[in-house]
Design a protein around this motif. Structure first.
Motif: not given
Length: 513
Positions: A279-293
């Motif tokens: 539901d949250h990503m449905y038909k959306k462009d997605v940007l991902v940052l991977r890290g420890r934060f």
């Protein structure tokens, strides 16, 4: 009585066995289940069978309820009929397969999507209210009413689509109590329709049994949901527990799904609420940052800002920004156990900066890409620092894969996927030399330089040029120690809103050492 119970976690094997001492409540009926997965007359057991669990509920005269199943047959209630003794337990069994009939009973669904959480909630609420209204008041004094419901999209003749469903129970956990509720989202992994039906039927029995007899330990309740079916057939990627008996942080419930192997990833929206990835990503462009934060810094914020601007130039409108944290980053270096407080701190901070959050057990980037692409066919962009890209191009990272790094890159860049490469100052040169996407592989004697060059020329590795030069020298390694000792140096590298939140909630054990 106190017994030592030998069992294994859902999804695990014999190596995961552990001893636990469970106190059997004296008021539980003496049925074959014994109330908590313990067979009568034995002090060491494995798990109960599906039929034993169904029979245990059937023979418990205080349990009385409704089964309502849409999609994947009526396999849950079928198990109760097969076990015997169901006449005193099942008030009604129904299935409104036809959409018009379903709408007439439960009301229409926005967008005509029927395999949704909202549809399940309508089913649970309507059937529960009808059950309570129809039963004599005298019965309510010694009955625990319940409704089990599911709405499922199993494999069809076309064989296309996501095979998944919503499963839930609304239940009184003692007579005349206000109802509590458990809702699950499940993915069905079997290849054949009848196998999916069978797996769902077993899950339903496990849910009903565990809700009644393991209600005092919600996390242990989760551990038993895949008994007799296994993780290779079902994945539970969301669980919501509400009501007086389930006073538990829903985010910790989600985390438990990963640590016990019930799913590979869980997702939170920017409000910190557990959401379903589909539901949250449905038909959306997605940007991902991977890290420890740990904590989130101005570098991460600038990486996100620059990447969003780049996506907008490509034609994206309001891309979904995901901060992904590996479950390995949450584990204690000493014990390997997940630090729950540390986990909640990271989620709170990231959400305060407008990120949605994914926690996963995906070690390799292409696995994370495959997870995201399962739910959206739109653009997927990874924003990575040059340091992370260097790790990405280490051949040893792909040991055990038949195709090695070539296979990994092929799977990573499947579909509309690109890496935005964020520059950093070289700490080995006193932060006086900038490392960029173009200067990473200057040594062309390295065979991987040709692979890197090929991907760059294809437009799959994109240099970030719209960065903030003031944050490039930030060193995050000493921030957490300074924060915990009550220092102030860390405040200069953390966004202002995050600084206030850390101090207010004493996140990451602020000023505790």
């Amino acid at each position: 009585a106190t017994v030592s119970v030998l069992y294994w976690r859902a999804g695990g094997g014999q190596s995961d066995m552990m001893n636990r001492v469970i106190k059997i409540e004296s008021h539980l009926p003496h049925h074959p289940g014994g109330g908590l997965g313990v067979k009568k007359g034995q002090d060491r057991v494995v798990q109960l069978s599906t039929m034993e669990k169904a029979l245990a509920v059937n023979l418990d005269k205080s349990k009385y309820g409704v089964f309502c199943e849409i999609g994947a047959g009526q396999e849950v209630v079928r198990n109760y009929f097969l076990a015997g003794g169901a006449a005193g337990t099942i008030a009604k069994s129904m299935s409104a397969y036809d959409k018009d009939v379903s709408d007439a009973i439960y009301g229409p669904e926005p967008g005509k999507r029927y395999v949704t959480k909202s549809r399940l909630e309508k089913m649970l609420s309507r059937e529960y209210d009808l059950l309570v209204d129809r039963m004599p008041k005298e019965s309510a004094k010694h009955k625990q009413y319940f409704v089990f419901a599911d709405t499922v999209a199993a494999r069809s003749f076309s064989g296309k689509g996501e095979w998944h469903g919503w499963v839930g129970i609304k239940v009184q956990l003692y007579p005349e109590a206000e109802p509590s509720q458990i809702i699950l989202h499940v993915r069905m992994l079997d290849a054949l329709n009848h196998q999916q039906q069978e797996a769902l039927g077993i899950l339903g029995v496990n849910l009903v049994y565990a809700t009644f007899y393991m209600k005092h330990d919600p996390l242990q309740l989760l551990d038993t949901l895949l008994d007799n079916v296994g993780r290779d057939r079902l994945e539970i990627d969301q669980c919501m527990m509400t009501g007086a008996y389930f006073d538990v942080d829903q985010r910790l419930v989600a985390l438990h799904l990963i640590t016990t192997g019930l799913t590979n990833a869980v997702m939170f929206n920017s409000k910190g609420e557990v959401v379903t990835a589909s539901d949250h990503m449905y038909k959306k462009d997605v940007l991902v940052l991977r890290g420890r934060f740990r904590p989130v810094t101005k570098v991460a914020v600038d990486m996100c800002k620059a990447a969003v601007e780049m996506m907008e130039k490509e034609g994206s409108s309001e891309p979904l920004t995901l901060a992904e944290v590996s479950i390995r980053q949450l584990a204690s270096s000493g014990t390997g156990a997940v630090d729950h407080e540390d986990f909640l701190s990271r989620v709170d901070l990231l959400c305060s900066q407008g990120f949605s959050v994914v926690v996963s057990d995906y070690l390799r980037f292409f696995r994370l890409r495959e997870y995201i692409s399962r739910y959206t066919r739109r653009r997927v962009r990874f924003s990575m620092s040059v340091f992370n890209v260097k790790d990405l191009f280490k051949e040893s990272f792909y040991d055990g894969m038949n195709g090695g790094i070539l296979e990994a890159m092929g799977r990573l860049f499947s579909g509309d996927v690109r890496l935005y490469i964020y520059p950093r100052m070289d700490p080995n040169r006193n932060n006086k030399e900038l490392i960029t996407a173009d200067s990473m592989f200057v040594d062309h004697s390295n065979p991987l330089a040709d692979l890197y060059s090929f991907l760059a020329k294809r437009g799959l590795l994109v240099p970030v040029t719209n960065y903030n030069p003031e944050v490039l020298t930030i060193d995050t390694s000493a921030a957490i120690t300074d924060l915990q000792r009550g220092g102030t140096a860390w405040e200069s590298i953390v966004p202002a809103g995050a600084v206030e939140l850390i101090k207010e909630k004493k996140l990451f054990h602020y000023n505790s050492y």
